[in-house]
Design an enzyme around this catalytic site. Structure first.
Site, PDB file in Angstrom:
ATOM      1  N   PRO A 118      46.892  18.845  79.790  1.00 27.73           N
ATOM      2  CA  PRO A 118      47.871  18.904  78.707  1.00 27.73           C
ATOM      3  C   PRO A 118      47.311  19.751  77.572  1.00 27.73           C
ATOM      4  O   PRO A 118      46.222  19.485  77.065  1.00 27.73           O
ATOM      5  CB  PRO A 118      48.019  17.443  78.277  1.00 27.73           C
ATOM      6  CG  PRO A 118      47.506  16.646  79.436  1.00 27.73           C
ATOM      7  CD  PRO A 118      46.438  17.480  80.063  1.00 27.73           C
ATOM      8  N   CYS A 119      48.014  20.807  77.212  1.00 26.07           N
ATOM      9  CA  CYS A 119      47.515  21.738  76.199  1.00 26.07           C
ATOM     10  C   CYS A 119      48.544  21.916  75.103  1.00 26.07           C
ATOM     11  O   CYS A 119      49.540  22.615  75.298  1.00 26.07           O
ATOM     12  CB  CYS A 119      47.187  23.093  76.819  1.00 26.07           C
ATOM     13  SG  CYS A 119      45.857  23.044  78.021  1.00 26.07           S
ATOM     14  N   GLN A 120      48.312  21.298  73.962  1.00 21.32           N
ATOM     15  CA  GLN A 120      49.210  21.480  72.831  1.00 21.32           C
ATOM     16  C   GLN A 120      48.802  22.737  72.070  1.00 21.32           C
ATOM     17  O   GLN A 120      47.622  23.009  71.902  1.00 21.32           O
ATOM     18  CB  GLN A 120      49.117  20.275  71.894  1.00 21.32           C
ATOM     19  CG  GLN A 120      49.543  18.975  72.533  1.00 21.32           C
ATOM     20  CD  GLN A 120      50.998  18.995  72.961  1.00 21.32           C
ATOM     21  OE1 GLN A 120      51.837  19.554  72.267  1.00 21.32           O
ATOM     22  NE2 GLN A 120      51.293  18.414  74.105  1.00 21.32           N
TER      23      GLN A 120
END
Length: 660
Positions: A118-120
């Site tokens: 998960p890469c914000q």
């Protein structure tokens, strides 16, 4: 079972328990597994694996997944049932858990590490913090839950596989000028990996849906990423190809729709895609062909819609939502087209995925959603119906994973070199940096960030950036304030006198707002407000004061496209164009300097017409040189004295000119 006020039973489906794969194993017998089932196989690790969409893609491409890691217990049950190796419940945001994983995998030779962390997107304010996290292997307890991409990179650094595959949504890059992606690439290049970033349309690899994903590949054996040929528009897998063979379901409003197990009667003509999905499935049965119950009014709405019907066009007496707020609340799919992207939201409601058949007024079933995501019919999902929908929506489409993994297959007997690779684009960036450093000490100082460039000079260049002022005239104006850190009334008068046009004088007049205000220059937001900078002007200002960003101007995009041999400066500028630009900008302290240099090259040498290739510092790397037509191009290369300066043509390994 209780009922809502509109008389549709709210039900929880049965819970599907799945047996573990016969060749799965646990940590305590992993060594035995390596000597048995895993012996002689090309091994992979899938981090943030979910139910195993990417794992299945790796398997189809020739790898065996030795270990999959996730924090979702239901998804891990699904993974353990469908794959050999270990399916591990771990929080990779915890450094101790990563230590345990690396120790566990120590006996194995891991060829590939894959995953979709998960890469914000990260704000500019936090970028120095991000760099610190990367350099210290993500071991900051305050950020470990959020910066899971850093945890992913930490595992890669410690396992040192031959190849790396990372998949994520495009927003990971587009939301923060690809800062995280550029940082990851830089760290991998430091370890001797060549890297490639692509924005991929999944349908071009057989996935029957609109879905664009960001793929980052890396390898340390050869600098080659050979993707298979993309499908043309008329070769795409339509929704009818994908699910048209599945049993027709009888729909009675408020009654159960479909079942866990239903008879399957194979049609006389089965699409190639459906044939692939049916492999090793039970011949006379289909599993999990079930979905939510249907309201009476929804059944009426679904039956009256076609694929182009907007929610606002539904009969007003049947609308339950405000049509101006929910313009796309309902979406009926089209047999002859692709599905819209399957996301985890399908676990909450299926209104975006209404079945295309007029006689089946319902939303997609679990099996249909799995098909659209390219999970074969033999693949089962543990848990309830909602669990299955969520796992399917969160997954990487296996056919997309397979295509990406194929680009990382070993080439002959090539082995990782001891010192690692020296990637092509790293060399290009090195030469670009050296050229920019030289130009920064010359007459082009005002076009590049550096010690001579204060906020005042950057503001002058920024407010004049949209005028048709000649470079020599701009240079003369900036010389007026060279060496100054704040603006006086006399300096403003001198600037106005030097302005060559009324339009330029009007721009300069805006600087009156900051006369004598030395404190303004330390705050970009204050500069923007005081000078009323337009977005494009603010971007130029930020770039010249040394902020790490992508300046997505036409000139810089043209340079990047020509070096890659693509047309991304003319099509998909804000997506593929940025990806091409990323390779030239890179990351690190010199990234802003390189970005400003590309802006300068695009405006000075790499012009749309009559490019001055003999003056361009990147000419020897330019793939598109041969495609620039006209005698003027030849004249520019040979010069007035006929001097030939055309260097050997180079191209990024594994890339075809003009094709993405």
């Amino acid at each position: 079972m209780r009922r809502q006020h509109y008389e549709v039973p709210l039900e929880r489906s049965d819970y599907l328990e799945l047996k573990r794969h016969r060749n799965s194993c646990k940590p305590e017998n992993f060594g035995k597994w390596l000597g048995g089932f895993g012996a002689g196989k090309r091994l992979a690790v899938d981090l943030f694996s979910g139910a195993g969409g990417l794992s299945l893609g790796l398997e189809r491409a020739g790898w065996t997944v030795a270990a999959a890691v996730d924090f979702d217990e239901r998804a891990l049950q699904t993974h353990a049932a469908n794959f050999p190796g270990m399916s591990l419940h771990m929080d990779l945001g915890n450094p101790d858990e990563r230590d345990r994983l690396v120790e566990m995998l120590a006996p194995a030779k891991i060829d590939l590490v894959a995953g979709g962390p998960p890469c914000q997107p990260f704000s500019r304010a936090g970028r120095s913090k991000i760099r610190s996290l990367v350099e210290h292997h993500g071991r900051d307890p305050h950020d470990r839950r959020k910066e899971l991409w850093s945890a992913y990179l930490d595992v890669v650094k410690r396992l040192r596989p031959r190849a790396v595959l990372m998949e994520n949504v495009p927003d990971m890059g587009l939301g923060d000028d690809f800062f995280v992606v550029r940082t990851i690439e830089e760290q991998l290049e430091d370890l001797g990996y060549a890297t490639q970033v692509r924005l991929v349309d999944a349908w071009k690899y057989g996935v029957p849906q609109h879905r664009k994903r960001l793929i980052l590949l890396a390898r340390n054996d050869v600098e080659r990423f050979s993707w298979r040929q993309e499908l043309e528009h008329d070769q795409r897998t339509t929704l009818r190809d994908a699910i048209g063979d599945l049993p027709v379901l009888s729909v009675v409003p408020t009654e159960r729709v479909g079942q866990r197990e239903l008879p399957y009667d194979e049609p006389s003509e089965l699409s190639k895609f459906a044939q692939d999905m049916r492999k090793r499935a039970r011949k006379d049965r289909v599993w999990d062909h079930m979905t939510r119950r249907v309201r009476k009014d929804d059944a009426e709405i679904f039956s009256s819609m076609d694929s182009k019907t907007l929610y606002s066009e539904i009969s007003p007496e049947l609308q339950r939502y405000k049509a101006d707020h929910f313009t796309d609340k309902y979406k009926k799919l089209d047999w002859a087209d692709l599905s819209r992207s399957i996301t985890a939201h399908i676990a909450k409601d299926g209104y975006w995925y209404i079945h295309p058949d007029q006689d089946q007024p319902r939303t997609l079933t679990v099996r249909e959603a799995a098909r659209v995501q390219t999970f074969p019919d033999k693949f089962r999902f543990a848990g309830t119906r909602s669990d299955a929908f969520r796992q399917i929506g969160n997954a990487v489409p296996p056919l997309l994973g397979e295509a990406a993994a194929e680009a990382l297959l070993p080439v002959g007997d090539e082995q990782p070199s001891e010192g690692g690779l020296q990637p092509h684009w790293r060399t290009v960036r090195r030469d670009l940096t050296a050229w920019a450093e030289g130009r920064r000490e010359s007459e082009d100082w005002y076009q590049l960030p550096g010690e001579q460039m204060s906020g005042l000079q950057a503001a002058v260049v920024a407010i004049l950036s949209g005028t048709r002022i000649q470079p020599a005239q701009l240079a003369e104006m900036v010389e007026v304030v060279r060496g100054r850190t704040s603006l006086s009334k006399a300096a403003l008068e001198a600037l106005t006198a030097a302005a060559p046009s009324e339009a330029a004088k009007a721009r300069v007049a805006r600087l009156a707002a900051v006369i004598g205000k030395s404190s303004v220059w330390g705050d970009e937001e204050q500069v923007r407000e005081q000078l009323k900078l337009k977005p494009a002007e603010a971007t130029v200002y930020r770039l010249l004061v040394g902020e790490d960003l992508l300046w997505v101007g036409q000139g810089a995009l043209r340079v990047a496209a020509r070096l890659h041999g693509s047309d991304s400066d003319r099509t998909n500028r804000l997506s593929d164009g940025r990806v091409d630009l990323v390779k030239l900008v890179g990351a690190g302290e010199d990234a802003p300097l390189r970005m400003a240099a590309l802006r300068l090259i695009g405006s000075s040498f790499c012009r749309a017409k009559e490019p001055l290739c003999e003056l361009c510092p990147l000419s020897k790397y330019c793939v598109a040189r041969e495609s620039v037509s006209g005698d003027l191009f030849t004249d520019a290369l040979t010069g007035t004295h006929g001097r030939e300066t055309v260097p050997t043509r180079t191209r990024e390994p594994g890339r075809t000119a003009g094709r993405r």
